[in-house]
Design a protein around this motif. Structure first.
Motif, PDB file in Angstrom:
ATOM      1  N   SER A 107      11.960 -32.595  30.807  1.00  0.00           N
ATOM      2  CA  SER A 107      11.120 -31.993  29.774  1.00  0.00           C
ATOM      3  C   SER A 107       9.984 -31.218  30.434  1.00  0.00           C
ATOM      4  O   SER A 107       9.796 -31.277  31.655  1.00  0.00           O
ATOM      5  CB  SER A 107      10.557 -33.064  28.836  1.00  0.00           C
ATOM      6  N   TYR A 108       9.230 -30.474  29.610  1.00  0.00           N
ATOM      7  CA  TYR A 108       8.051 -29.766  30.126  1.00  0.00           C
ATOM      8  C   TYR A 108       6.820 -30.325  29.436  1.00  0.00           C
ATOM      9  O   TYR A 108       6.842 -30.680  28.251  1.00  0.00           O
ATOM     10  CB  TYR A 108       8.164 -28.258  29.901  1.00  0.00           C
ATOM     11  N   VAL A 109       5.718 -30.453  30.181  1.00  0.00           N
ATOM     12  CA  VAL A 109       4.467 -31.009  29.648  1.00  0.00           C
ATOM     13  C   VAL A 109       3.309 -30.166  30.151  1.00  0.00           C
ATOM     14  O   VAL A 109       3.433 -29.403  31.115  1.00  0.00           O
ATOM     15  CB  VAL A 109       4.279 -32.480  30.065  1.00  0.00           C
ATOM     16  N   LEU A 110       2.169 -30.307  29.479  1.00  0.00           N
ATOM     17  CA  LEU A 110       0.977 -29.561  29.859  1.00  0.00           C
ATOM     18  C   LEU A 110       0.042 -30.366  30.762  1.00  0.00           C
ATOM     19  O   LEU A 110      -0.839 -29.798  31.405  1.00  0.00           O
ATOM     20  CB  LEU A 110       0.212 -29.115  28.602  1.00  0.00           C
ATOM     21  N   GLN A 111       0.240 -31.681  30.812  1.00  0.00           N
ATOM     22  CA  GLN A 111      -0.611 -32.516  31.647  1.00  0.00           C
ATOM     23  C   GLN A 111       0.216 -33.606  32.313  1.00  0.00           C
ATOM     24  O   GLN A 111       1.188 -34.103  31.738  1.00  0.00           O
ATOM     25  CB  GLN A 111      -1.729 -33.174  30.814  1.00  0.00           C
ATOM     26  N   LYS A 112      -0.185 -33.972  33.513  1.00  0.00           N
ATOM     27  CA  LYS A 112       0.465 -35.079  34.206  1.00  0.00           C
ATOM     28  C   LYS A 112      -0.108 -36.395  33.680  1.00  0.00           C
ATOM     29  O   LYS A 112      -1.266 -36.471  33.285  1.00  0.00           O
ATOM     30  CB  LYS A 112       0.233 -34.975  35.714  1.00  0.00           C
ATOM     31  N   ALA A 113       0.732 -37.417  33.692  1.00  0.00           N
ATOM     32  CA  ALA A 113       0.302 -38.753  33.246  1.00  0.00           C
ATOM     33  C   ALA A 113       0.773 -39.791  34.258  1.00  0.00           C
ATOM     34  O   ALA A 113       1.761 -39.588  34.968  1.00  0.00           O
ATOM     35  CB  ALA A 113       0.866 -39.058  31.857  1.00  0.00           C
ATOM     36  N   ASP A 114       0.058 -40.881  34.314  1.00  0.00           N
ATOM     37  CA  ASP A 114       0.414 -41.968  35.226  1.00  0.00           C
ATOM     38  C   ASP A 114       1.410 -42.888  34.514  1.00  0.00           C
ATOM     39  O   ASP A 114       1.067 -43.984  34.063  1.00  0.00           O
ATOM     40  CB  ASP A 114      -0.854 -42.728  35.638  1.00  0.00           C
ATOM     41  N   ASP A 115       2.672 -42.427  34.407  1.00  0.00           N
ATOM     42  CA  ASP A 115       3.667 -43.165  33.632  1.00  0.00           C
ATOM     43  C   ASP A 115       4.934 -43.442  34.423  1.00  0.00           C
ATOM     44  O   ASP A 115       5.970 -43.794  33.844  1.00  0.00           O
ATOM     45  CB  ASP A 115       4.017 -42.373  32.366  1.00  0.00           C
ATOM     46  N   GLY A 116       4.872 -43.279  35.748  1.00  0.00           N
ATOM     47  CA  GLY A 116       6.038 -43.551  36.579  1.00  0.00           C
ATOM     48  C   GLY A 116       7.027 -42.411  36.647  1.00  0.00           C
ATOM     49  O   GLY A 116       8.030 -42.509  37.367  1.00  0.00           O
ATOM     50  N   ALA A 117       6.787 -41.307  35.912  1.00  0.00           N
ATOM     51  CA  ALA A 117       7.686 -40.156  35.933  1.00  0.00           C
ATOM     52  C   ALA A 117       7.396 -39.282  37.149  1.00  0.00           C
ATOM     53  O   ALA A 117       6.343 -39.394  37.786  1.00  0.00           O
ATOM     54  CB  ALA A 117       7.528 -39.340  34.651  1.00  0.00           C
ATOM     55  N   THR A 118       8.339 -38.392  37.452  1.00  0.00           N
ATOM     56  CA  THR A 118       8.170 -37.428  38.535  1.00  0.00           C
ATOM     57  C   THR A 118       7.801 -36.072  37.931  1.00  0.00           C
ATOM     58  O   THR A 118       8.399 -35.650  36.936  1.00  0.00           O
ATOM     59  CB  THR A 118       9.465 -37.298  39.351  1.00  0.00           C
ATOM     60  N   TYR A 119       6.820 -35.402  38.536  1.00  0.00           N
ATOM     61  CA  TYR A 119       6.350 -34.114  38.011  1.00  0.00           C
ATOM     62  C   TYR A 119       6.535 -33.024  39.068  1.00  0.00           C
ATOM     63  O   TYR A 119       6.249 -33.240  40.257  1.00  0.00           O
ATOM     64  CB  TYR A 119       4.878 -34.190  37.604  1.00  0.00           C
ATOM     65  N   ILE A 120       7.016 -31.879  38.624  1.00  0.00           N
ATOM     66  CA  ILE A 120       7.140 -30.707  39.485  1.00  0.00           C
ATOM     67  C   ILE A 120       6.198 -29.643  38.941  1.00  0.00           C
ATOM     68  O   ILE A 120       6.215 -29.324  37.755  1.00  0.00           O
ATOM     69  CB  ILE A 120       8.583 -30.172  39.499  1.00  0.00           C
ATOM     70  N   GLY A 121       5.404 -29.067  39.802  1.00  0.00           N
ATOM     71  CA  GLY A 121       4.452 -28.055  39.360  1.00  0.00           C
ATOM     72  C   GLY A 121       3.160 -28.181  40.150  1.00  0.00           C
ATOM     73  O   GLY A 121       3.133 -28.797  41.214  1.00  0.00           O
ATOM     74  N   PRO A 122       2.077 -27.585  39.692  1.00  0.00           N
ATOM     75  CA  PRO A 122       1.936 -26.913  38.393  1.00  0.00           C
ATOM     76  C   PRO A 122       2.466 -25.478  38.386  1.00  0.00           C
ATOM     77  O   PRO A 122       2.560 -24.831  39.406  1.00  0.00           O
ATOM     78  CB  PRO A 122       0.428 -26.923  38.167  1.00  0.00           C
ATOM     79  N   TYR A 123       2.787 -25.008  37.161  1.00  0.00           N
ATOM     80  CA  TYR A 123       3.196 -23.633  36.930  1.00  0.00           C
ATOM     81  C   TYR A 123       2.188 -22.979  35.998  1.00  0.00           C
ATOM     82  O   TYR A 123       1.730 -23.587  35.033  1.00  0.00           O
ATOM     83  CB  TYR A 123       4.577 -23.576  36.285  1.00  0.00           C
ATOM     84  N   LYS A 124       1.859 -21.724  36.274  1.00  0.00           N
ATOM     85  CA  LYS A 124       0.884 -21.012  35.447  1.00  0.00           C
ATOM     86  C   LYS A 124       1.478 -20.613  34.101  1.00  0.00           C
ATOM     87  O   LYS A 124       0.804 -20.642  33.076  1.00  0.00           O
ATOM     88  CB  LYS A 124       0.401 -19.751  36.184  1.00  0.00           C
ATOM     89  N   SER A 125       2.760 -20.259  34.092  1.00  0.00           N
ATOM     90  CA  SER A 125       3.387 -19.754  32.870  1.00  0.00           C
ATOM     91  C   SER A 125       4.052 -20.876  32.089  1.00  0.00           C
ATOM     92  O   SER A 125       5.113 -21.369  32.473  1.00  0.00           O
ATOM     93  CB  SER A 125       4.426 -18.673  33.218  1.00  0.00           C
TER      94      SER A 125
END
Length: 611
Positions: free
Chosen positions: A118-136
């Motif tokens: 999925s795509y999100v606007l903010q990172k959270a401390d929920d055990g998920a993996t995040y790729i980014g940040p992206y400007k667009s």
């Protein structure tokens, strides 16, 4: 009216004919607008002359100006640089102000063996993996949606493995957009493989993804894993199809920004398409109050690129006087050459047209209209040679029967749709008999008398239409033209001419008839409007005839005049209700006496006689 207008004009006329920046101050001394000029005297004095030719945004600004100051520069380009700096520093109310508040977006991969993409606007401390940040955010959202569709990953709210076999798979499974892990028949390793392939697609792009998938497909085929090889083959086909669809949009497009605008009803929408590597990677939309179209474009470009990187190429839908200075400013900001063009043909022109269409769509959605309705209004504007889009149209028709119960109806179309709350009815009072020309003249006279009484409210009769249409030909137009000139009303005026079958065949004005083809959308629009105003006027005429018939039957009763007849109809609503009322109810009605109530009762109950 601004009480300082006269003093401000005198001060403006004393300005030098030199380039510079002018700074408008409000009543409290605060800065409300900053602009630049090639010749300060010419530009600033325009604000404090006649207000009739100014857009609404400019008129509102001028109403609030109590003083101004100015700074002389050596050139118009220096004025532009200074203007940008001052606008950024003071953020005046009436300048186009853009905020760099888009923030960053991330691609999120849920935790566990069945993590969702999925795509999100903010990172959270929920055990998920995040790729980014992206400007667009547009790019991230579009890319994640494509990846989920191509690699058949779930996007529903079900949790796995907790929700295995608890419900039937949804529609996405049946249209081959989800592998449906909810069935419990998908192996964890197969799911993980699809998720990894989706991530490779997002990180490496479609070309790199196709190479990797092709290698995996060949490996599976060599290992005799034909089902897996077939699944990968389908994914390769989906990735290629997505790439082909993208090429339709931008096959040979340069790395550039495409910018176009659309204005209507005091609002302007600027749409920006950002291309990089032949792919649309971002799009943005901005809506604000309209001013002067040329200065709007200039202001928008300066505000937009003050906050964003400047590309090699910028394609616009229209030019403006200071385009060379703006191009020079963009070159200095980028540190290399920037091409600013207004494409007239080819793929670039098609992209600009597509961008403008999206600007119209965004503005239409905000106003509750559609691009199709706006397109008809643009066609009407071009056909009649109007100065602006006729967003607010008033249409009039007369109805009578041999000169009796003479009435008129006014219908209103706003943004191409009927605005029934603004419909008005008129009873012709100035004469008896049949005279459609005089009836139309009286109707428009009364309408604009109400306009002057309510001027400034911008609603109902206080709103000046963009276009007036009359159901009729040259005679009606001439009669109303005299009224508009006498009352100093400057609104485009045309008549709708019908053929022998009562269908709209042409529009007539001072310059003769303009034929309307029955195959064009404009024909359907005008015919529908003409039918609507005819229905409305005739309906009012029938109501008045019916009421007149009712009143005439009541006024034939001794002791019941026009006033009592009207009061009885208003109280009982219908003649039938009056005929069924008992004596006590009639006596209780407004304007009635015991004798008049008894007369009415005996009229409808002759069997009572002299009792």
């Amino acid at each position: 009216m601004n009480p300082k207008m006269s003093d401000l004009r005198k001060k403006a006329m004393a300005l030098p004919l030199l380039p510079g920046v002018y700074i408008m101050h409000g009543k409290d001394g605060g800065i409300i607008y900053i602009g630049k000029a090639k010749a300060l005297k010419n530009r600033v004095s325009q604000y404090f002359g006649s207000q009739n030719n100014h857009p609404e945004k400019v008129r509102r600004m001028v109403e609030n100006v109590y003083d101004f100051e100015y700074i002389i520069t050596d050139s118009e380009f220096e004025a532009l640089i200074l203007e940008c700096s001052l606008i950024k520093q003071h953020t005046p109310k009436y300048n186009i102000l853009l905020k760099d508040d888009k923030g960053y977006s991330y691609i999120r991969i849920g935790p566990g063996d069945w993590g969702k993409l999925s795509y999100v606007l903010q990172k959270a401390d929920d055990g998920a993996t995040y790729i980014g940040p992206y400007k667009s955010s547009y790019y991230v959202k579009s890319a994640v949606e494509e990846a989920n569709r191509i690699f058949m990953l779930p996007t529903c709210g079900r949790r796995f493995p907790q929700d295995f076999r608890k419900a039937r798979p949804c529609l996405n499974y049946h249209i081959k957009r989800c592998m449906a892990p909810c069935t419990g028949r998908v192996k964890p390793e197969d799911y993980r493989e699809s998720l990894e392939q989706a991530l490779d697609f997002l990180k490496g792009g479609s070309s790199n993804s196709i190479r990797q998938l092709t290698a995996q497909m060949e490996e599976a085929a060599e290992n005799l894993e034909f089902e897996r090889a077939a699944r990968i083959r389908d994914k390769i086909a989906a990735v290629k199809k997505m790439g082909d669809r993208q090429k339709v949009v931008a096959n040979k497009v340069l790395d550039e920004d495409v910018i176009a605008s659309f204005s209507n009803d005091g609002k302007t929408c600027f749409q920006v398409f950002r291309f990089e590597g032949g792919r649309l990677f971002d799009r943005e939309s901005f809506i604000f109050d309209s001013g002067d179209s040329a200065s709007d474009t200039e202001e928008f470009l300066l505000g937009y690129y003050t906050l964003r990187d400047v590309p090699k190429n910028v394609a616009l839908d229209s030019g403006f006087d200071a385009v060379e200075d703006v191009q020079r400013w963009l070159c200095e900001k980028r540190g290399s050459k920037v091409n600013v063009t207004v494409p007239q043909r080819g793929e670039q022109a098609q992209l600009v047209a597509m961008c403008r269409s999206n600007a119209a769509e965004a503005l239409a959605q905000q106003n509750g209209a559609t691009v199709r309705e706006y397109s008809v209004l643009e066609e009407l504007k071009d056909t009649l040679g109007l100065p602006s889009l006729p967003a607010y149209i008033e249409c009039y028709d007369i109805s009578n029967l041999a000169g009796t119960e003479n009435v008129a109806g006014m219908v209103v179309y706003q943004n191409g749709r009927p605005l029934k709350s603004a419909y008005k009815k008129f009873k012709i009072k100035g004469f008896e008999g049949q005279d459609d020309y005089a009836s139309m003249a009286e109707t428009l006279t009364r309408r604009f008398e109400e306009y002057y009484k309510a001027e400034g409210s911008d609603t109902g009769f206080g709103k000046l239409p963009d276009l007036i249409l009359l159901d009729g030909g040259k005679g009606q137009v001439a009669a109303v033209r005299a009224v508009l000139e006498k009352m100093n009303i400057s609104v485009p005026l045309f008549g709708l001419v019908k053929d022998d079958r009562h269908r709209t065949r042409a529009v007539t004005g001072d310059g003769g008839e303009i034929a309307v083809s029955s195959k064009r959308a404009l024909f359907a629009f005008l015919s529908k409007m003409q039918d609507e105003v005819h229905r409305f006027a005739v309906g009012y005429h029938h109501t008045r005839r019916k009421n007149a018939t009712f009143r005439s039957s009541l006024t034939s009763i001794d002791g019941v005049g026009e006033v009592r007849a009207k009061a009885l109809l208003k109280y009982f609503r219908t003649i039938d209700n009056i005929s069924k009322a008992d004596l006590a109810e009639l006596e209780a009605a407004p304007k009635m006496t015991k004798n008049s109530a008894l007369a009415v009762y005996r009229f409808f109950h002759p069997e009572v006689g002299g009792q």
